[in-house]
Design a protein around this motif. Sequence first.
Motif, short mmCIF file in Angstrom:
data_model
loop_
_atom_site.label_atom_id
_atom_site.label_comp_id
_atom_site.label_asym_id
_atom_site.label_seq_id
_atom_site.Cartn_x
_atom_site.Cartn_y
_atom_site.Cartn_z
N SER A 347 10.76 19.85 -16.66
CA SER A 347 9.43 19.45 -16.23
C SER A 347 9.01 18.16 -16.14
O SER A 347 8.29 17.56 -15.00
CB SER A 347 8.40 20.39 -16.91
OG SER A 347 8.63 21.69 -16.76
N LEU A 348 9.35 17.35 -17.19
CA LEU A 348 8.91 15.92 -17.25
C LEU A 348 9.97 15.22 -16.17
O LEU A 348 9.32 14.23 -15.45
CB LEU A 348 9.44 15.28 -18.70
CG LEU A 348 8.37 15.93 -19.65
CD1 LEU A 348 9.05 15.60 -21.15
CD2 LEU A 348 7.04 15.58 -19.53
N ALA A 349 11.11 15.37 -16.21
CA ALA A 349 11.95 14.99 -15.07
C ALA A 349 11.38 14.94 -13.44
O ALA A 349 11.25 14.09 -12.94
CB ALA A 349 13.48 15.13 -15.21
N ILE A 350 10.76 16.39 -13.48
CA ILE A 350 10.49 16.37 -12.14
C ILE A 350 9.14 15.64 -11.88
O ILE A 350 8.94 15.41 -10.71
CB ILE A 350 10.14 18.24 -11.93
CG1 ILE A 350 11.41 18.89 -11.98
CG2 ILE A 350 9.42 18.46 -10.88
CD1 ILE A 350 11.46 20.22 -11.98
N ALA A 351 8.17 15.79 -12.94
CA ALA A 351 6.88 14.82 -13.03
C ALA A 351 7.19 13.50 -12.47
O ALA A 351 6.52 13.07 -11.71
CB ALA A 351 6.36 15.32 -14.18
N ASP A 352 8.09 12.70 -13.14
CA ASP A 352 8.43 11.46 -13.07
C ASP A 352 8.92 11.19 -11.86
O ASP A 352 8.54 10.25 -11.12
CB ASP A 352 9.53 10.94 -14.12
CG ASP A 352 8.84 10.96 -15.40
OD1 ASP A 352 7.50 10.92 -15.56
OD2 ASP A 352 9.79 11.06 -16.63
N ALA A 353 9.80 12.16 -11.30
CA ALA A 353 10.41 11.80 -9.79
C ALA A 353 9.05 12.17 -8.74
O ALA A 353 9.04 11.41 -7.94
CB ALA A 353 11.25 13.06 -9.51
N GLY A 354 8.24 13.00 -9.10
CA GLY A 354 7.16 13.14 -8.32
C GLY A 354 6.26 12.02 -8.09
O GLY A 354 5.88 11.66 -7.23
N ALA A 356 7.06 8.92 -9.04
CA ALA A 356 7.75 7.72 -8.30
C ALA A 356 7.73 8.07 -6.76
O ALA A 356 7.30 7.22 -5.86
CB ALA A 356 9.21 7.89 -8.65
N LYS A 357 7.70 9.30 -6.56
CA LYS A 357 7.71 9.66 -4.90
C LYS A 357 6.26 9.28 -4.31
O LYS A 357 6.02 8.97 -3.42
CB LYS A 357 7.91 11.21 -4.53
CG LYS A 357 9.65 11.29 -4.72
CD LYS A 357 9.99 12.71 -4.54
CE LYS A 357 11.54 12.93 -4.64
NZ LYS A 357 11.93 14.30 -4.60
N ARG A 358 5.34 9.59 -5.07
CA ARG A 358 3.86 9.48 -4.63
C ARG A 358 3.71 8.03 -4.65
O ARG A 358 3.02 7.59 -3.52
CB ARG A 358 2.89 9.97 -5.53
CG ARG A 358 3.00 11.55 -5.49
CD ARG A 358 1.55 12.18 -6.28
NE ARG A 358 1.84 11.74 -7.71
CZ ARG A 358 2.48 12.59 -8.58
NH1 ARG A 358 2.75 13.60 -8.22
NH2 ARG A 358 2.39 12.13 -9.90
N ALA A 359 4.16 7.26 -5.64
CA ALA A 359 3.99 5.69 -5.38
C ALA A 359 4.71 5.04 -4.22
O ALA A 359 4.01 4.17 -3.47
CB ALA A 359 4.49 5.07 -6.87
N ASP A 364 4.36 3.24 1.37
CA ASP A 364 4.59 3.42 2.88
C ASP A 364 3.17 3.59 3.56
O ASP A 364 3.29 3.26 4.76
CB ASP A 364 5.48 4.78 2.91
CG ASP A 364 6.78 4.23 2.38
OD1 ASP A 364 7.12 3.20 2.25
OD2 ASP A 364 7.65 5.44 1.95
N LEU A 365 2.38 4.38 2.86
CA LEU A 365 1.16 4.71 3.59
C LEU A 365 0.34 3.17 4.03
O LEU A 365 -0.49 2.91 4.98
CB LEU A 365 0.21 5.51 2.99
CG LEU A 365 0.75 6.84 2.77
CD1 LEU A 365 -0.18 7.82 1.71
CD2 LEU A 365 0.90 7.63 4.35
N THR A 366 0.43 2.30 2.91
CA THR A 366 -0.29 1.04 3.07
C THR A 366 0.16 0.06 4.21
O THR A 366 -0.21 -0.40 4.94
CB THR A 366 -0.39 0.29 1.60
OG1 THR A 366 -1.13 0.98 0.56
CG2 THR A 366 -0.95 -1.04 1.63
N LYS A 367 1.60 0.23 4.13
CA LYS A 367 2.27 -0.62 5.11
C LYS A 367 2.09 0.03 6.63
O LYS A 367 1.96 -0.57 7.54
CB LYS A 367 3.96 -0.49 4.78
CG LYS A 367 4.71 -1.27 5.84
CD LYS A 367 6.12 -1.02 5.44
CE LYS A 367 7.19 -1.88 6.21
NZ LYS A 367 8.53 -1.82 5.69
N MET A 368 2.19 1.42 6.77
CA MET A 368 1.98 2.04 7.88
C MET A 368 0.61 1.75 8.39
O MET A 368 0.30 1.63 9.66
CB MET A 368 2.22 3.35 7.77
CG MET A 368 3.80 3.69 7.69
SD MET A 368 4.09 5.43 7.70
CE MET A 368 3.57 6.06 6.47
N GLU A 369 -0.55 1.89 7.52
CA GLU A 369 -1.75 1.61 8.00
C GLU A 369 -2.03 0.10 8.25
O GLU A 369 -2.64 -0.18 9.50
CB GLU A 369 -2.49 1.81 6.63
CG GLU A 369 -4.16 1.83 7.09
CD GLU A 369 -4.88 1.80 5.96
OE1 GLU A 369 -6.20 1.79 6.04
OE2 GLU A 369 -4.60 2.13 4.68
#
Length: 394
Positions: A347-354, A356-359, A364-369
């Motif tokens: 669960s912790l690994a999945i949360a860390d991966a999530g 990192a993916k959100r960051a 990517d969103l800031t760059k695209m904006e």
Amino acid sequence: MTDTVRSQAVAALAEAEKITATILPEANAAQVTLAAAPAPQAEAIRKRMAELDMGNTQSIISFGSAAQQELQVISQQMLEDVKNKDVGPAGDGLRNMVATIRGFSVSELDVRRERSWWEKLLGRAAPFAKFVSKYEEVQGQIDRITETLLQHEHKLLKDIKSLDMLYSKTLDFYDQLALYIAAGEAKLAELDAIDIPAREAAVAAAPENDQVIRAQELRDLRAARDDLERRVHDLKLTRQVTMQSLPSIRLVQENDKSLVTKINSTLVNTVPLWETQLAQAVTIQRSREAAQSIKAANDLTNELLTANAKNLQETNRVVRTEMERGVFDIEAVKQANATLIATINESLAIADAGKAKRAAAEADLTKMEAELRDTLASAKARRDGVGTTTGTAV
């Protein structure tokens, strides 16, 4: 065999023994003559000589036939009895009884023999039931044949008595023939010595006109004498045949007596022995069947004891094992703890991966904006410049 039939068989045996013990007289083969005969026989011979009438042909032809009349009556009665009954029924009855007993197969006693599917399909009885049914059938057949044999035995006893009477009358006829033969020979001697020479002298002494009649009388007397001689010869042949028939009657009697004895032996000795053996066979089989049932019960008891002991052992093992176990097995707790830790780490690994993916997604969103904003700004600048140029030219 019923008590009535058994008592009748015993009574018939006593009667057969009484008849068998009777000794019949033997025939006298010697031919008696008038000269050598004792006074009573000589008188009987002369009496029969008086029956002859040399002037009556019928008297010569029927000479000696009176002695045969009573014999013919008895013979005709016996022939009538023979016509009214089957040939050899007693022997057939004995053969039927033997065949009935032979048809009783003791091999059918094997109750352990399984019925075939065909026997089950036809609904045939089990081996022992079939055996008992066969025994009852054989017993009924023996009773019926026993009664039939007893009837034949009575007929044979009647025949033996009739044969005794026939033998006595035949022997009397044989003796009577001897008297008639002696009378005929004495009459022939008298004719040859007295009557014919007297007739010859009468012919010689007769006047010429009577000689033909006297000669005819002489010829008739000689013819009658020849007829008497032939009749005496026939009587001698008849006596010889009668002598031969006496042993034949005795032989038939002996055969009938032997058959009566055999029937009685069968009824009094053999049939009860057969019935005893058959009853023993049924009793023995019933005992065997009972023993088989007891054996099966004992075997079942032993099997139950063994099976219960094994079941107790297995049940005790399971119960004791469960009793010695805790509420939770340590292995199960360890496995559950390891699984829980692995789940938490996962669960912790999945949360860390999530995270990192959100960051990364936010960057990517800031760059695209920014790219979108720059693009829009560039587009607006080009639209404004085009409008100024167009107005000046106009």
